[in-house]
Scaffold this motif. Structure first.
Motif, PDB file in Angstrom:
ATOM      1  N   ARG A 225       0.819  -1.205   0.000  1.00  0.00           N
ATOM      2  CA  ARG A 225       0.000   0.000   0.000  1.00  0.00           C
ATOM      3  C   ARG A 225       0.856   1.261   0.000  1.00  0.00           C
ATOM      4  O   ARG A 225       0.362   2.367   0.196  1.00  0.00           O
ATOM      5  CB  ARG A 225      -0.934   0.010   1.213  1.00  0.00           C
ATOM      6  CG  ARG A 225      -2.096  -0.971   1.086  1.00  0.00           C
ATOM      7  CD  ARG A 225      -2.868  -1.059   2.374  1.00  0.00           C
ATOM      8  NE  ARG A 225      -3.886  -2.090   2.312  1.00  0.00           N
ATOM      9  CZ  ARG A 225      -5.141  -1.895   1.878  1.00  0.00           C
ATOM     10  NH1 ARG A 225      -5.514  -0.692   1.500  1.00  0.00           N
ATOM     11  NH2 ARG A 225      -6.004  -2.880   1.828  1.00  0.00           N
ATOM     12  N   GLY A 226       2.176   1.125  -0.121  1.00  0.00           N
ATOM     13  CA  GLY A 226       3.026   2.290  -0.319  1.00  0.00           C
ATOM     14  C   GLY A 226       3.664   2.861   0.936  1.00  0.00           C
ATOM     15  O   GLY A 226       4.278   3.926   0.895  1.00  0.00           O
ATOM     16  N   PHE A 227       3.520   2.178   2.053  1.00  0.00           N
ATOM     17  CA  PHE A 227       4.212   2.642   3.255  1.00  0.00           C
ATOM     18  C   PHE A 227       5.678   2.187   3.174  1.00  0.00           C
ATOM     19  O   PHE A 227       5.955   1.088   2.684  1.00  0.00           O
ATOM     20  CB  PHE A 227       3.546   2.053   4.509  1.00  0.00           C
ATOM     21  CG  PHE A 227       2.162   2.601   4.777  1.00  0.00           C
ATOM     22  CD1 PHE A 227       1.973   3.654   5.667  1.00  0.00           C
ATOM     23  CD2 PHE A 227       1.051   2.079   4.128  1.00  0.00           C
ATOM     24  CE1 PHE A 227       0.701   4.149   5.922  1.00  0.00           C
ATOM     25  CE2 PHE A 227      -0.233   2.572   4.365  1.00  0.00           C
ATOM     26  CZ  PHE A 227      -0.414   3.615   5.265  1.00  0.00           C
ATOM     27  N   SER A 228       6.611   3.021   3.701  1.00  0.00           N
ATOM     28  CA  SER A 228       8.037   2.676   3.607  1.00  0.00           C
ATOM     29  C   SER A 228       8.456   1.787   4.769  1.00  0.00           C
ATOM     30  O   SER A 228       7.778   1.725   5.800  1.00  0.00           O
ATOM     31  CB  SER A 228       8.875   3.960   3.628  1.00  0.00           C
ATOM     32  OG  SER A 228       8.879   4.494   4.939  1.00  0.00           O
ATOM     33  N   GLU A 229       9.592   1.128   4.626  1.00  0.00           N
ATOM     34  CA  GLU A 229      10.056   0.228   5.683  1.00  0.00           C
ATOM     35  C   GLU A 229      10.320   0.942   7.001  1.00  0.00           C
ATOM     36  O   GLU A 229       9.879   0.466   8.052  1.00  0.00           O
ATOM     37  CB  GLU A 229      11.290  -0.556   5.218  1.00  0.00           C
ATOM     38  CG  GLU A 229      10.885  -1.728   4.336  1.00  0.00           C
ATOM     39  CD  GLU A 229      11.936  -2.825   4.261  1.00  0.00           C
ATOM     40  OE1 GLU A 229      12.521  -3.142   5.326  1.00  0.00           O
ATOM     41  OE2 GLU A 229      12.153  -3.348   3.159  1.00  0.00           O
ATOM     42  N   PRO A 230      11.049   2.090   6.987  1.00  0.00           N
ATOM     43  CA  PRO A 230      11.261   2.786   8.274  1.00  0.00           C
ATOM     44  C   PRO A 230       9.938   3.206   8.921  1.00  0.00           C
ATOM     45  O   PRO A 230       9.779   3.129  10.137  1.00  0.00           O
ATOM     46  CB  PRO A 230      12.070   4.023   7.883  1.00  0.00           C
ATOM     47  CG  PRO A 230      12.606   3.751   6.525  1.00  0.00           C
ATOM     48  CD  PRO A 230      11.718   2.783   5.870  1.00  0.00           C
ATOM     49  N   THR A 231       8.991   3.619   8.100  1.00  0.00           N
ATOM     50  CA  THR A 231       7.674   3.984   8.624  1.00  0.00           C
ATOM     51  C   THR A 231       7.044   2.802   9.339  1.00  0.00           C
ATOM     52  O   THR A 231       6.478   2.931  10.433  1.00  0.00           O
ATOM     53  CB  THR A 231       6.763   4.425   7.458  1.00  0.00           C
ATOM     54  OG1 THR A 231       7.407   5.494   6.767  1.00  0.00           O
ATOM     55  CG2 THR A 231       5.405   4.878   7.968  1.00  0.00           C
ATOM     56  N   ILE A 232       7.150   1.642   8.712  1.00  0.00           N
ATOM     57  CA  ILE A 232       6.529   0.456   9.290  1.00  0.00           C
ATOM     58  C   ILE A 232       7.238   0.071  10.596  1.00  0.00           C
ATOM     59  O   ILE A 232       6.596  -0.362  11.558  1.00  0.00           O
ATOM     60  CB  ILE A 232       6.517  -0.701   8.258  1.00  0.00           C
ATOM     61  CG1 ILE A 232       5.675  -0.272   7.039  1.00  0.00           C
ATOM     62  CG2 ILE A 232       5.963  -1.974   8.855  1.00  0.00           C
ATOM     63  CD1 ILE A 232       5.744  -1.203   5.853  1.00  0.00           C
ATOM     64  N   GLU A 233       8.579   0.292  10.635  1.00  0.00           N
ATOM     65  CA  GLU A 233       9.338   0.097  11.889  1.00  0.00           C
ATOM     66  C   GLU A 233       8.755   0.964  13.009  1.00  0.00           C
ATOM     67  O   GLU A 233       8.454   0.494  14.107  1.00  0.00           O
ATOM     68  CB  GLU A 233      10.810   0.509  11.694  1.00  0.00           C
ATOM     69  CG  GLU A 233      11.655  -0.504  10.952  1.00  0.00           C
ATOM     70  CD  GLU A 233      11.875  -1.769  11.773  1.00  0.00           C
ATOM     71  OE1 GLU A 233      12.233  -1.650  12.978  1.00  0.00           O
ATOM     72  OE2 GLU A 233      11.649  -2.874  11.225  1.00  0.00           O
ATOM     73  N   THR A 234       8.620   2.251  12.721  1.00  0.00           N
ATOM     74  CA  THR A 234       8.060   3.193  13.701  1.00  0.00           C
ATOM     75  C   THR A 234       6.676   2.738  14.141  1.00  0.00           C
ATOM     76  O   THR A 234       6.325   2.752  15.321  1.00  0.00           O
ATOM     77  CB  THR A 234       7.939   4.606  13.090  1.00  0.00           C
ATOM     78  OG1 THR A 234       9.149   4.922  12.397  1.00  0.00           O
ATOM     79  CG2 THR A 234       7.667   5.653  14.166  1.00  0.00           C
ATOM     80  N   LEU A 235       5.899   2.349  13.139  1.00  0.00           N
ATOM     81  CA  LEU A 235       4.542   1.877  13.426  1.00  0.00           C
ATOM     82  C   LEU A 235       4.563   0.775  14.472  1.00  0.00           C
ATOM     83  O   LEU A 235       3.880   0.850  15.499  1.00  0.00           O
ATOM     84  CB  LEU A 235       3.900   1.375  12.127  1.00  0.00           C
ATOM     85  CG  LEU A 235       2.585   0.617  12.300  1.00  0.00           C
ATOM     86  CD1 LEU A 235       1.490   1.565  12.766  1.00  0.00           C
ATOM     87  CD2 LEU A 235       2.163  -0.056  11.000  1.00  0.00           C
ATOM     88  N   PHE A 236       5.368  -0.252  14.225  1.00  0.00           N
ATOM     89  CA  PHE A 236       5.355  -1.384  15.151  1.00  0.00           C
ATOM     90  C   PHE A 236       5.940  -1.020  16.505  1.00  0.00           C
ATOM     91  O   PHE A 236       5.532  -1.565  17.527  1.00  0.00           O
ATOM     92  CB  PHE A 236       6.036  -2.603  14.527  1.00  0.00           C
ATOM     93  CG  PHE A 236       5.122  -3.355  13.615  1.00  0.00           C
ATOM     94  CD1 PHE A 236       4.083  -4.107  14.136  1.00  0.00           C
ATOM     95  CD2 PHE A 236       5.263  -3.280  12.236  1.00  0.00           C
ATOM     96  CE1 PHE A 236       3.212  -4.793  13.297  1.00  0.00           C
ATOM     97  CE2 PHE A 236       4.399  -3.953  11.391  1.00  0.00           C
ATOM     98  CZ  PHE A 236       3.367  -4.715  11.917  1.00  0.00           C
ATOM     99  N   ALA A 237       6.907  -0.084  16.514  1.00  0.00           N
ATOM    100  CA  ALA A 237       7.443   0.376  17.794  1.00  0.00           C
ATOM    101  C   ALA A 237       6.318   0.976  18.641  1.00  0.00           C
ATOM    102  O   ALA A 237       6.223   0.733  19.850  1.00  0.00           O
ATOM    103  CB  ALA A 237       8.548   1.394  17.575  1.00  0.00           C
ATOM    104  N   LEU A 238       5.440   1.745  17.991  1.00  0.00           N
ATOM    105  CA  LEU A 238       4.333   2.364  18.724  1.00  0.00           C
ATOM    106  C   LEU A 238       3.245   1.338  19.077  1.00  0.00           C
ATOM    107  O   LEU A 238       2.702   1.337  20.183  1.00  0.00           O
ATOM    108  CB  LEU A 238       3.734   3.511  17.894  1.00  0.00           C
ATOM    109  CG  LEU A 238       4.645   4.738  17.701  1.00  0.00           C
ATOM    110  CD1 LEU A 238       4.084   5.671  16.631  1.00  0.00           C
ATOM    111  CD2 LEU A 238       4.805   5.484  19.031  1.00  0.00           C
ATOM    112  N   LEU A 239       2.949   0.484  18.119  1.00  0.00           N
ATOM    113  CA  LEU A 239       1.865  -0.483  18.339  1.00  0.00           C
ATOM    114  C   LEU A 239       2.193  -1.460  19.458  1.00  0.00           C
ATOM    115  O   LEU A 239       1.314  -1.958  20.139  1.00  0.00           O
ATOM    116  CB  LEU A 239       1.588  -1.291  17.059  1.00  0.00           C
ATOM    117  CG  LEU A 239       0.826  -0.600  15.931  1.00  0.00           C
ATOM    118  CD1 LEU A 239       0.663  -1.574  14.764  1.00  0.00           C
ATOM    119  CD2 LEU A 239      -0.546  -0.136  16.409  1.00  0.00           C
TER     120      LEU A 239
END
Lengths: 472, 472
Positions: A225-239
């Protein structure tokens, strides 16, 4: 000769099952009523104009539609037929079966806005129908038990949902449960922390699948869906922040501040200065916790703030809930949340509400899996009078009437069959007491009472039977 | 913006209506259970193969049919369409909505014959659907409450139906009722007294309309069907015998003997030599009366043997019943009878049964017409706690929890609005007690309790409120 059957995904409920289900309904009803929710019942049939478009495309597919009465095909042309079922549908069906209890509730509130007193607290316990593929724990006809409040944005409602869930599950003997709570605002802030805007729904939908497809699956979907890898890292850190309910609130707050998420405002009338006063989601979750503490709620080990909880339905706007029974392999037994615009599509915008739902069929399956049902007889009858012939049967009728009048559900075996047959009947149905009334007993003015479980028998004067059985 | 509505002939039931309806269901359920009937619930959706052909052509028309899921029109050809709705139906719908509770019960008994214990006594309280033209007292979705026994031909079942009807109506406060009873055998003997054979159904159908079209109308219809004038004279002489239950039995007996009607046999195990031992219908009606006497039944002024009672449904073979509330303009509120072959069409022949049904919606309308409902509040809440601000609201939470824990359904008004708004809420919902918890009261360790009906107010120490309210 036809061999009778019932449609797949539907069930007959025999006496023992109805008794068990009634137990579940009673616990839920008593809880809802003790919190001041009043009952509402809506029709099984709703106009398709009310139902369609409320549950997404998939939901529209799963609606059961009812053929118009009479000559239903009279307006159908050969061209309609050629265009296919979808084009044909509006010409042959204008009604459908209730798909959930939320949309009929919204429809009811909108229709009766002039006469209802707000805040309006209603509960509803009725079956719903979905043309879903039947599987374990999923039926085409099943009961929902919903409670909603509309017309207030007080977080007391959210706190009381937690209290009601704990009370119902405790009342059913289900003690090992987890109530997961999250807030759509938290999910939105997390999304903002990733630097994005306006595509929250994509994110919610992906996160919602975390349970099913795991972190790798969600990562894959988000990359697509176009999210970048570092973004997804941040996402999981928060989740995946860890700690207690309170620690998670604080860590997310720190995360949002670090990421420069624009504060979206505390509630104007928040109770006190709060650790999370800058972000509405965190503030509200903190306030719900405070209200629970003030209400004497003690089961915080069973209330988990889970930032990954998303719940697919897009109408939620505030707190969201989901409940699992931990020691059983079973989907969630309850869920809900706050919505700000439930009745908007029925011409009544801006009515905030919050509600939740119990799935009775899943609760039933959990109770059965955990062997938590007490033995249930196949009949309400407590006492069977057996007899030997037409005369002794007739002589038993006054006693039968007395037993019933004192509140002991009783039967006289209807035919003068062998005593063995009559006892077998009592045994098969789980009737605990059998009274034997033969010519000898009648002549002596006594009856023999047999307690089926122990086999114990006693002889009682006819005049004392009712009193003796009433005491037991 | 769509204006929401519900399908014609259906209804929403708000809190007060649900409470009243629940009262009716409870009286019926308690009665059924005290007589040893066990609950059964069957699916809303039944296969059309089960439903079709069971209710006559008219019934088949009135069945609600459910469109097959998915691409329902995929097998429909242009030729099908040209042939019309009737030919089209089997291709687009294989399920329908429950039309009554009797056919699903018969289907259930046939499907579960191997595991059920006979005699099988079940009751069932569920909605049914008919695509009838809605009018006063007739809805498209309405509840039936049925009780049936299958697997015995004991007339005790018939007597107990009379007892249950009287108990339910008495329990609802409906004392001015008439239970009409007749027997299909009596109607058959009357037909034989006219010298005919084999066309009883024509006769039953015509007599069934006596109430609606009167004696002249029935006469006209019978003349058209080929009955002669003297025959019709004899018919009405027999149908309109006068006197008590017992006198009517004797007069019909005399009439049958005079007309040379072939005796169709007393019951092999009839209780005693009886005035009507030669004709099964008369014998059985006499025995039902004797069983009622032996059971202590006292309301013979409300039990009328009515030889004109026919009841349209052709599956009845023995006693038939119908119940009217006399001081209300309303159709029958209950009816039933014995059938010898209910499950035959499902592959289980020769199972005798007897049953009856209450129409809850008509009972509701009768109770309303006679003003027999006690005042019903719009909420189960007994006590509303009002407060002044966020702090006093929070201070009220322990009291709220205590009230609920002691079984007093209670609410805290969710928002810190003006006291007047909070009182208006209590008033509109009929909440009987209001507790006022403002900063002054909290500082003094007291609460003010207001009894809404009298306006009386008292000040109570906070620690004594729950005990004081529990006593009330």
């Amino acid at each position: 000769m036809q061999k009778p059957s019932i449609p797949k995904g539907t069930r007959d409920f025999g006496p023992a099952q109805v008794a068990r289900r009634r137990h579940i309904f009673n616990v839920i009803r008593r809880t809802f009523e003790s919190f001041g929710f009043a009952p509402l019942e809506t029709p099984t049939l709703e106009n398709l104009s009310v139902l369609t478009g409320k549950y997404g495309d998939e939901g529209d597919q799963l609606l059961f539609k009812v053929l118009n009465s009479g000559d239903f095909a009279k307006d159908v042309t050969a061209e309609d037929l050629a265009t296919g079922s979808k084009a044909l549908l509006p010409k042959v069906a204008e009604k459908g079966l209730r798909y959930d209890l939320t949309v009929p509730f919204a429809r009811y509130v909108a229709m009766n806005r002039g006469t209802l007193t707000f805040p309006f607290k209603r509960y509803q316990m009725q079956p719903v129908w979905r043309a879903d593929r039947p599987q374990r724990g999923r039926y085409r006809e099943f009961y929902q038990c919903d409670a909603d409040v509309v017309g207030t944005d007080s977080l007391l409602c959210e706190a009381e949902i937690v209290l009601m869930i704990a009370q119902v599950l405790g009342g059913l003997g289900l003690h090992d449960f987890t109530i997961k709570i999250n807030h759509r605002g938290v999910l939105r802030n997390i999304y903002q922390a990733l630097g994005g805007e306006g595509r929250e729904t994509d994110l919610f939908v992906a996160i919602d699948k975390l349970d099913k497809i795991g972190r790798d699956g969600v990562t894959k979907e988000l990359l697509e869906r176009g999210f970048s890898e570092p973004t997804i890292e941040t996402l999981f850190a928060l989740l995946t922040v860890e700690g207690t309910y309170e620690e998670k609130l604080q860590r997310l707050l720190a995360g949002f501040v670090t990421a420069g998420v624009e504060p979206d405002g505390a509630r104007p009338n928040a109770a006190d200065e709060d650790i999370a006063a800058n972000y509405r989601g965190l503030t509200e979750l903190a306030e719900v916790r405070d209200l629970l503490v003030a209400s004497g709620f003690k089961q915080f080990d069973r209330l988990e703030f889970d930032p990954t909880l998303a719940r697919g339905l897009s109408y939620y706007t505030g707190c969201i809930f989901e409940v699992k029974i931990n020691n059983v392999q079973m989907g969630s037994v309850s869920g809900g949340g706050r919505y700000d615009n439930l009745t908007g599509s029925f011409g009544l915008p801006g009515v905030s509400g919050v509600g939740f739902s119990f799935g009775v069929d899943r609760l039933y399956d959990c109770l059965e899996a955990l062997d938590l049902f007490t033995a249930t007889a196949e009949t309400p009858t407590r006492c069977l009078i057996t007899h030997f012939d037409v005369a002794s049967g007739r002589a038993a009728l006054p006693l039968l009437a007395q037993l019933r009048a004192t509140g002991i559900p009783s039967e006289l075996y209807p035919d003068a069959k062998k005593l063995g047959v009559q006892f077998k009947y009592a045994d098969a149905k789980g009737i605990p007491l059998v009274i034997i009334m033969g010519p000898e007993e009648i002549a002596a003015g006594v009856v023999k009472v047999k307690i089926m479980q122990s086999g114990e028998e006693k002889l009682l004067p006819l005049g004392e039977v009712v009193a003796a059985l009433t005491v037991e």
